[in-house]
Design a protein around this motif. Structure first.
Motif, short mmCIF file in Angstrom:
data_model
loop_
_atom_site.label_atom_id
_atom_site.label_comp_id
_atom_site.label_asym_id
_atom_site.label_seq_id
_atom_site.Cartn_x
_atom_site.Cartn_y
_atom_site.Cartn_z
N UNK A 180 1.16 -1.27 0.34
CA UNK A 180 0.58 0.04 -0.67
C UNK A 180 0.33 1.28 -0.07
N UNK A 181 2.06 1.34 0.86
CA UNK A 181 2.60 2.56 0.65
C UNK A 181 3.42 2.12 -0.72
N UNK A 182 3.60 1.58 -0.87
CA UNK A 182 4.59 1.76 -2.53
C UNK A 182 3.71 2.21 -2.98
N UNK A 183 2.58 1.90 -3.09
CA UNK A 183 1.98 2.31 -4.20
C UNK A 183 1.70 3.36 -4.00
N UNK A 184 1.25 3.84 -2.75
CA UNK A 184 0.54 5.39 -2.84
C UNK A 184 1.81 6.16 -3.28
N UNK A 185 2.71 5.86 -2.51
CA UNK A 185 4.27 6.41 -3.14
C UNK A 185 4.43 7.34 -4.66
N UNK A 186 4.12 5.34 -5.84
CA UNK A 186 3.66 5.70 -6.79
C UNK A 186 2.62 6.80 -7.35
N UNK A 187 1.31 6.56 -7.01
CA UNK A 187 0.83 6.66 -7.39
C UNK A 187 0.61 8.64 -7.00
N UNK A 375 8.20 7.99 3.61
CA UNK A 375 7.27 7.74 1.98
C UNK A 375 6.82 6.38 1.64
N UNK A 376 8.00 5.54 1.51
CA UNK A 376 7.62 4.04 1.31
C UNK A 376 7.29 3.79 2.24
N UNK A 377 7.31 4.04 3.37
CA UNK A 377 6.65 3.77 4.91
C UNK A 377 7.97 2.63 5.07
N UNK A 378 9.24 2.62 5.15
CA UNK A 378 10.53 2.25 4.96
C UNK A 378 10.99 2.50 5.92
N UNK A 379 10.78 3.57 6.41
CA UNK A 379 11.21 4.15 7.63
C UNK A 379 10.50 4.81 8.06
N UNK A 380 10.48 4.73 9.69
CA UNK A 380 9.65 5.73 10.54
C UNK A 380 9.17 6.61 11.17
N UNK A 381 8.33 7.99 11.45
CA UNK A 381 8.83 9.32 11.22
C UNK A 381 10.23 9.52 12.06
N UNK A 382 9.93 8.78 13.15
CA UNK A 382 11.66 8.65 14.31
C UNK A 382 12.74 9.14 13.62
N UNK A 383 13.13 8.09 12.61
CA UNK A 383 14.04 8.11 11.50
C UNK A 383 14.24 9.52 11.45
N UNK A 384 13.14 9.66 10.89
CA UNK A 384 13.84 10.90 10.12
C UNK A 384 14.42 12.49 11.40
N UNK A 385 13.87 12.52 12.52
CA UNK A 385 14.54 12.59 13.79
C UNK A 385 15.78 13.31 14.44
N UNK A 386 15.99 11.76 14.28
CA UNK A 386 17.04 10.88 14.46
C UNK A 386 18.58 11.52 13.93
#
Length: 594
Positions: A180-187, A375-386
Motif C-alpha cells: 500500500x505504501x509503495x503504491x501510494x508513493x508511486x501514485x 514516504x515508502x513506509x520503510x522508515x518510521x517518522x522517528x528516523x527522520x528526527x534522528x
C-alpha cells in the motif's frame, strides 16, 4: 483584498530566519547549513510561535532538490573522478557498506527490521558535498592531493545515492515496505508527473523495468541532450540577454527533471543531475552555474528549512541514547572506516586523517533518502528526527574535527613506532628514482607539490639545468611522473624521513608549491631543523598567512597561482644566478598545462 498568503508567509519566514540563523552560525565559524536547519526547527510544528505550511514547504523543498542536483551535475567532473579513481571508488563503496551495516545493526537493537535498518544506515553513510567543499575551501586545500581525493570520494557517494534514489522504490517490497505504501508513493509521483501509476508486478520485473527506464533516459540525454542543449544555450547566449540565458538554464533544469519523471518514471533528482552534467560539458557551464546560483542557493536554503521542520527537539530528551548512537556512527564509525580504508591503500597518515574528517558529517542527500524512506513506509517518522539530529550535531562539530587533523598527525609522528602501525611501506616510489644518483643532490631545489603551481616551476628548473627533486602527495600523479622520468618522491612532506629522502639537509632551496597552509607551516619548521641555512620560498593564500610565514623563517611567501609560479621561479633562478629572459619564462609558464 482577501487572499491566501500561506506561500508568501512560508517563504518570508523561512528565508528570513535562515538568514539570521545562518549569519549567527557564520559568526561562530560554523557552516550556514546549521543555521538553515535551525530556522526550520523554529518555524516547525514542534516549537512555539509561527508554524509554516509544511505542504508548501515540501513543494519548495522539491524545487530545492532539483536545483541542488542540477548544481551537483554542473560541478561533476569525470576527469577529476578518474584522477583519483583507484582510491575514491573502492573507498566510497567500502565506507558506505560499513556505515550502512553499522546503521542496520544498531537500529536492529531498537526493534527495527533489517530492511528499515539498511535504509537508515544508507542515509547515515552519505556526507554533505556542501559542507565538505566549504571546509576544504576554508583550509585552502580544495586543490591539494587530499582535497581532490575527498571531492572524488564525495562524487562517488553522490552517484551511488542517485542510483539508490532511483532503485529504492523498486526494491522497497524486498526491504519490507507494505504494498500500500509503495503504491501510494508511486501514485503520488505519477500525479506530480502527470501520468498514470505503473501496474504492480513482481519485484524483479519492477526492478528490471526501472533499470530499463533509467538506461533509456541516460541514453537519450547522452545522444540527444548533449547535442541539443549546448546548441540551445549557444543560440540564447547570442541574443546578449542575460535574463533569457538565466531563464534558459532554469528551463533546462526544471524541464528535464519534470520530463524525466513524466516520460521515464525516474526521479526529479536524477533528471536534474543529468541536466547539470550535460550543461557542464558545454562552453557555457561557467555562465550557467553563475546565473543559476542565486536561485539554486535560495531554494536549497528552503530545502534545509523544510528538513528542519521535521525535527522535534524533544527527541534529544526522549531518545538521548539513540541520538548518541547516530552521532557515533556518523562521526566515529565512518571516520574510523575511512581511515582504515585509506591506510589500507597505502596512502599517507595525513591523507587518511583528512579524508576521515571530511566524511564525519551528513547532509542534503541523507535528508532526501530519509524523506523517500518515510514516504515508502520503510522508515518510521522517528528516523527522520534522528537523522536531522545527527546532521545538526555532526555539522556543528565537523570544523572542530578538521582542526584535530594536524595535532593528531604531529602526535603520531612524534611516536615513530605508533606511526609505523598506521603507515605501511609504499614501495620504491617513496625513494629517489634509480636513474638519479644521490651525488647529484647537492645545492639542489626541493620542490614540494607538482600541481598547477609546481609543474611549471619544475619545467623551468629542468630547462635551466637546475638540479631538483619533487615531493608529491598524490600517489597517482607520482606514478605518472616517475614513468615520465621525473625525479619525484611520493610522500607527506611534513614527515622528516621524506624530507631526508630528498636530502634536504644538502639542499640550497625549498619551494613549497602545495596549497595546504597547515602543512606549509609544518614543512617550514622541519626545513629549518634539518637545514638552518636553506632558503624557503612558499605559496600561500592570504596576506595574513604570508606575514606569518615570512616572520617564521620563509624568505618569501607569495599569493596567487600562475603568476605565483612565475614569481617563485624568478626567485629560484636568481638564487642560482642563472641567466634567463624573465619575459620568455613568464610566457612559457602562463601557458604551461596543469
Amino acid at each position: 483584498m482577501p487572499h491566501d498568503t500561506a506561500l508568501i508567509a512560508t517563504i518570508a519566514a523561512g528565508l528570513g530566519l535562515a538568514f539570521l540563523f545562518g549569519l549567527l552560525a557564520s559568526r561562530f565559524k560554523l557552516p550556514p547549513i546549521l543555521g538553515y536547519l535551525l530556522a526550520g526547527v523554529a518555524v516547525g510544528p514542534f516549537t512555539p510561535g509561527f508554524v509554516a505550511d509544511r505542504a508548501l514547504a515540501s513543494q519548495l523543498a522539491e524545487l530545492g532538490v532539483i536545483l541542488l542536483m542540477f548544481g551537483v551535475g554542473l560541478h561533476f567532473s569525470i576527469a577529476d573522478l578518474l584522477a583519483v579513481r583507484r582510491i575514491a571508488i573502492p573507498g566510497a563503496l567500502a565506507q558506505i557498506a560499513v556505515a550502512t551495516g553499522l546503521g542496520a545493526v544498531v537500529s536492529h537493537f531498537w526493534g527495527w527490521s533489517w530492511g528499515t535498518g539498511i535504509v537508515f544506515g544508507l542515509a547515515l553513510s552519505v556526507a554533505s558535498t556542501v559542507v565538505l567543499l566549504r571546509a576544504l575551501e576554508e583550509r585552502g586545500i580544495l586543490d591539494s592531493a587530499d582535497g581532490r581525493i575527498a571531492v572524488g570520494w564525495l562524487i562517488v557517494e553522490d552517484l551511488i545515492t542517485v542510483l539508490a534514489l532511483v532503485l529504492l522504490p523498486a526494491l522497497a517490497p524486498l526491504l519490507g515496505a507494505s504494498p500500500e505504501a509503495v503504491a501510494a508513493t508511486a501514485a503520488a509521483a505519477a500525479d506530480a508527473a502527470g501520468h498514470a501509476a505503473p501496474a504492480s508486478g513482481s519485484v524483479l520485473s519492477t526492478l528490471g523495468v526501472t533499470l530499463l527506464k533509467v538506461i533509456s533516459f541516460v541514453a537519450m540525454m547522452l545522444i540527444i541532450g548533449r547535442r541539443t542543449i549546448p546548441w540551445l544555450l549557444s543560440r540564447v547566449a547570442n541574443t546578449g540577454s542575460r535574463e533569457l540565458f538565466t531563464l534558459a538554464v532554469l528551463a533546462v533544469a526544471l524541464g528535464i527533471a519534470f520530463g524525466a519523471a513524466a516520460l521515464f518514471g525516474v526521479s526529479f533528482a536524477l533528471g536534474a543531475f543529468f541536466a547539470g552534467v550535460i550543461v557542464s560539458e558545454s562552453d557555457f557551464s561557467h555562465e550557467a552555474a553563475t546565473n543559476a546560483l542565486p536561485l539554486q542557493d535560495a531554494f536549497a536554503v528552503l530545502f534545509f528549512v523544510s528538513v528542519g521542520m521535521l525535527f522535534d527537539p524533544l527527541i534529544l530528551l526522549r531518545e538521548p541514547l539513540h541520538v548518541l548512537a547516530v552521532v557515533f556512527i556518523i562521526m566515529i564509525g565512518k571516520a574510523v572506516a575511512s581511515l582504515g580504508i585509506v591506510l589500507a591503500f597505502r596512502y599517507s597518515l595525513h591523507t587518511a586523517l583528512t579524508i576521515s574528517a571530511s566524511l564525519a558529517q551528513i547532509g542534503e542527500f541523507s535528508f532526501i533518502l530519509a524523506a523517500l524512506g518515510v514516504s515508502l513506509g520503510l522508515l518510521p517518522t522517528e528516523a527522520t528526527g534522528l537523522i536531522v539530529a545527527g546532521a545538526l550535531l555532526s555539522i556543528t562539530f565537523n570544523p572542530f574535527v578538521f582542526r584535530t587533523v594536524e595535532p593528531i598527525a604531529r602526535w603520531l609522528r612524534s611516536h615513530p613506532r605508533l606511526a609505523d602501525l598506521f603507515e605501511r611501506e609504499v614501495g620504491d616510489i617513496a625513494e629517489l628514482p634509480e636513474s638519479m644518483s644521490e651525488d647529484e643532490l647537492h645545492n639542489h631545489v626541493v620542490l614540494i607539490g607538482y600541481g598547477r603551481v609546481g609543474a611549471p616551476i619544475a619545467a623551468e628548473l629542468a630547462l635551466h639545468k637546475v638540479p631538483y627533486v619533487v615531493i608529491e602527495a598524490s600517489r597517482e600523479r607520482t606514478e605518472v611522473l616517475r614513468e615520465a622520468g621525473l625525479p619525484v618522491i611520493y610522500g607527506d612532506a611534513t614527515r622528516p624521513d621524506i624530507l631526508e629522502d630528498a636530502h634536504l639537509e644538502r639542499a640550497r632551496l625549498v619551494v613549497v608549491a602545495a596549497p595546504d597552509a597547515y602543512q606549509t607551516r609544518a614543512i617550514l619548521a622541519l626545513a629549518r631543523q634539518l637545514n638552518p641555512t636553506v632558503t624557503v620560498l612558499a605559496r600561500t593564500h592570504s596576506d595574513e598567512e604570508r606575514t606569518f610565514l615570512e616572520t617564521h623563517g620563509a624568505q618569501r611567501a607569495l599569493v596567487g597561482e600562475r603568476e605565483l609560479a612565475v614569481s617563485l621561479t624568478r626567485h629560484a633562478l636568481r638564487e642560482y644566478d642563472v641567466s634567463h629572459d624573465m619575459e620568455a619564462v613568464a610566457a612559457r609558464m602562463i601557458g604551461h598545462p596543469a
